[in-house]
Motif scaffolding. Structure first.
Motif, mmCIF file in Angstrom:
data_model
loop_
_atom_site.group_PDB
_atom_site.id
_atom_site.type_symbol
_atom_site.label_atom_id
_atom_site.label_comp_id
_atom_site.label_asym_id
_atom_site.label_seq_id
_atom_site.Cartn_x
_atom_site.Cartn_y
_atom_site.Cartn_z
ATOM 1 N N HIS A 101 -89.613 -60.148 24.942
ATOM 2 C CA HIS A 101 -87.992 -60.190 24.437
ATOM 3 C C HIS A 101 -87.184 -61.390 24.879
ATOM 4 N N HIS A 102 -86.131 -61.607 24.322
ATOM 5 C CA HIS A 102 -85.233 -62.814 24.662
ATOM 6 C C HIS A 102 -83.943 -62.137 24.475
ATOM 7 N N GLY A 103 -83.215 -62.356 25.862
ATOM 8 C CA GLY A 103 -81.688 -61.613 26.033
ATOM 9 C C GLY A 103 -81.992 -60.135 25.901
ATOM 10 N N GLY A 104 -83.153 -59.570 26.223
ATOM 11 C CA GLY A 104 -83.206 -58.263 26.440
ATOM 12 C C GLY A 104 -83.641 -57.517 24.954
ATOM 13 N N ASP A 105 -83.666 -58.390 23.840
ATOM 14 C CA ASP A 105 -83.975 -58.004 22.467
ATOM 15 C C ASP A 105 -85.521 -58.333 22.101
ATOM 16 N N PRO A 106 -86.147 -57.419 21.191
ATOM 17 C CA PRO A 106 -87.495 -57.862 20.939
ATOM 18 C C PRO A 106 -87.388 -59.111 20.049
ATOM 19 N N ILE A 107 -88.279 -60.035 20.077
ATOM 20 C CA ILE A 107 -88.513 -61.013 19.277
ATOM 21 C C ILE A 107 -90.133 -61.226 18.480
ATOM 22 N N GLY A 108 -90.880 -60.670 19.497
ATOM 23 C CA GLY A 108 -92.447 -60.711 18.837
ATOM 24 C C GLY A 108 -93.447 -60.066 19.758
ATOM 25 N N ALA A 109 -94.270 -60.806 19.782
ATOM 26 C CA ALA A 109 -95.629 -60.314 20.600
ATOM 27 C C ALA A 109 -96.574 -61.418 20.694
ATOM 28 N N VAL A 110 -97.432 -61.427 21.803
ATOM 29 C CA VAL A 110 -98.335 -62.533 22.300
ATOM 30 C C VAL A 110 -99.800 -61.426 22.225
ATOM 31 N N MET A 111 -100.616 -61.740 21.508
ATOM 32 C CA MET A 111 -102.053 -61.419 21.461
ATOM 33 C C MET A 111 -103.171 -62.465 21.604
ATOM 34 N N PRO A 112 -104.447 -61.950 21.922
ATOM 35 C CA PRO A 112 -105.451 -62.923 21.920
ATOM 36 C C PRO A 112 -105.739 -63.385 20.518
ATOM 37 N N LEU A 113 -106.378 -64.524 20.251
ATOM 38 C CA LEU A 113 -106.925 -65.382 19.134
ATOM 39 C C LEU A 113 -107.996 -64.331 18.505
ATOM 40 N N VAL A 114 -107.664 -64.001 17.402
ATOM 41 C CA VAL A 114 -108.842 -63.369 16.622
ATOM 42 C C VAL A 114 -110.009 -64.222 16.315
ATOM 43 N N PRO A 115 -111.206 -63.660 16.116
ATOM 44 C CA PRO A 115 -112.626 -64.449 15.904
ATOM 45 C C PRO A 115 -112.292 -65.359 14.472
ATOM 46 N N GLN A 116 -111.421 -64.916 13.473
ATOM 47 C CA GLN A 116 -111.266 -65.625 12.329
ATOM 48 C C GLN A 116 -110.533 -66.763 12.363
ATOM 49 N N LEU A 117 -110.014 -67.090 13.418
ATOM 50 C CA LEU A 117 -108.964 -68.483 13.382
ATOM 51 C C LEU A 117 -109.609 -69.371 14.477
ATOM 52 N N ASP A 118 -109.610 -70.631 14.097
ATOM 53 C CA ASP A 118 -110.051 -71.708 14.792
ATOM 54 C C ASP A 118 -109.507 -72.235 15.856
ATOM 55 N N ARG A 119 -108.025 -71.953 15.955
ATOM 56 C CA ARG A 119 -107.152 -72.254 16.751
ATOM 57 C C ARG A 119 -105.816 -71.376 17.193
ATOM 58 N N SER A 120 -105.369 -71.823 18.343
ATOM 59 C CA SER A 120 -104.046 -70.808 18.637
ATOM 60 C C SER A 120 -102.822 -71.213 17.617
ATOM 61 N N CYS A 121 -102.052 -70.038 17.432
ATOM 62 C CA CYS A 121 -101.073 -70.545 16.376
ATOM 63 C C CYS A 121 -100.094 -69.308 16.664
ATOM 64 N N TRP A 122 -98.843 -69.863 15.950
ATOM 65 C CA TRP A 122 -97.739 -68.937 15.607
ATOM 66 C C TRP A 122 -97.723 -68.350 14.440
ATOM 67 N N ASN A 123 -97.308 -66.979 14.157
ATOM 68 C CA ASN A 123 -97.484 -66.443 12.887
ATOM 69 C C ASN A 123 -96.166 -65.614 12.648
ATOM 70 N N PHE A 124 -95.525 -65.769 11.612
ATOM 71 C CA PHE A 124 -94.139 -65.355 11.291
ATOM 72 C C PHE A 124 -93.983 -64.210 10.207
ATOM 73 N N TYR A 125 -93.239 -63.243 10.474
ATOM 74 C CA TYR A 125 -93.280 -62.049 9.707
ATOM 75 C C TYR A 125 -91.900 -61.896 8.893
ATOM 76 N N ILE A 126 -91.766 -61.729 7.603
ATOM 77 C CA ILE A 126 -90.259 -61.723 6.885
ATOM 78 C C ILE A 126 -90.373 -60.201 6.691
ATOM 79 N N GLY A 127 -88.996 -59.873 6.981
ATOM 80 C CA GLY A 127 -88.515 -58.360 6.733
ATOM 81 C C GLY A 127 -88.424 -58.066 5.143
ATOM 82 N N VAL A 128 -88.976 -57.236 4.802
ATOM 83 C CA VAL A 128 -88.976 -56.467 3.293
ATOM 84 C C VAL A 128 -88.533 -55.177 3.320
#
Length: 276
Positions: A197-224
């Motif tokens: 959270h930032h300023g009390g509002d949810p902004i995202g999440a942190v999770m362990p790196l999945v085996p399919q990826l070779d490095r840590s990274c940010w992933n962003f979601y578009i609202g549809v």
């Protein structure tokens, strides 16, 4: 150094810009138009020999920008990707703190005319992002970014960090930007999906790196507004779904995909009843 100090502007510590780097903006123009309702400008500004185009939302606001990857950038290892900009009032001090913690600085800190002071870095686990202390428009010195909007269709609505060390990442980002961690969702063998959270509002999440990826990274979601229609548009416009649509807490559904240029993007929204 956290931006949760009294009197800090709402942008401090928040995601204030998103940037898509691709070799040819034309490859993804129709994709993001049909999937997200975004329009990429047909031409852009020249920044030190590199073209930069704006991405515009259907409501008239900005969603971010498109950086045209040059052959030199590609040769240095840059590949099509989305990168987020996080606000910090003291880019130099924050950059030093990240490097001292074991991170890397790829560019800057430097001043960019009309933009502000910025730096491109990777956290100690390797996830890349920008720091930015923006220069506000002369006509609106109190301007605040609205590119991020929690659960608002047409905007980046969720920031997800996949990392080799969730605890260390949560601690560092918390100290630098005033983020807090509250609540989690178990993911079985993958570990916990920890909400931030930032300023009390949810902004995202942190999770362990999945085996399919070779490095840590940010992933962003578009609202549809309709995840099924968005998923159909992904395929119709030359993108590639990564797995199936999945239900998440709160009654929303998510899908990760690769756009036609090779950049990964997430989609999140409701599943509306399909009619004939």
């Amino acid at each position: 150094m956290a931006d949760s100090e009294p009197g800090a502007a709402p942008d401090h510590g928040g995601f204030i810009w998103y940037e898509l780097a691709v070799p040819d903006p034309g490859l993804v123009q129709e994709f993001y138009q049909q999937v997200a309702g975004w329009t990429i400008d047909p031409a852009g500004e020249d920044h030190d020999g590199t073209e930069y185009r704006m991405i515009r939302r259907a409501d008239g606001g900005l969603a971010g920008g498109v950086l045209t990857l040059t052959a030199q950038m590609a040769g240095s290892g840059m590949r099509p990707t989305w990168t987020g900009y996080i606000h910090h009032p003291d880019v130099d001090a924050a950059t030093q703190a990240i490097v001292e913690a074991g991170g890397q600085c790829f560019m800057g800190p430097l001043d960019m005319a009309g933009v502000g002071r910025m730096a491109m870095l990777a956290d100690p686990q390797g996830a890349a992002f920008y720091l930015l202390a923006p220069t506000p428009p002369e006509s609106d010195p109190d301007a605040q970014s609205d590119v991020f909007g929690y659960m608002i269709p047409g905007r980046i609505t969720w920031n997800e960090l996949m990392t080799t060390d969730p605890a260390a990442a949560i601690s560092l980002y918390g100290k630098l930007f005033g983020w807090t961690q509250d609540g989690f969702m178990p993911m079985g063998e993958l570990g916990d999906y920890q909400f931030i959270h930032h300023g009390g509002d949810p902004i995202g999440a942190v999770m362990p790196l999945v085996p399919q990826l070779d490095r840590s990274c940010w992933n962003f979601y578009i609202g549809v507004p309709d995840i099924d229609q968005a998923a159909e548009a992904v395929v119709a416009q030359g993108g590639t779904p990564m797995g199936e649509i999945q239900e998440v807490s709160g009654g929303s559904y998510v899908l990760n995909a690769v756009d036609p240029a090779g950049a990964t993007i997430g989609l999140v929204g409701p599943r509306k009843e399909q009619t004939a």
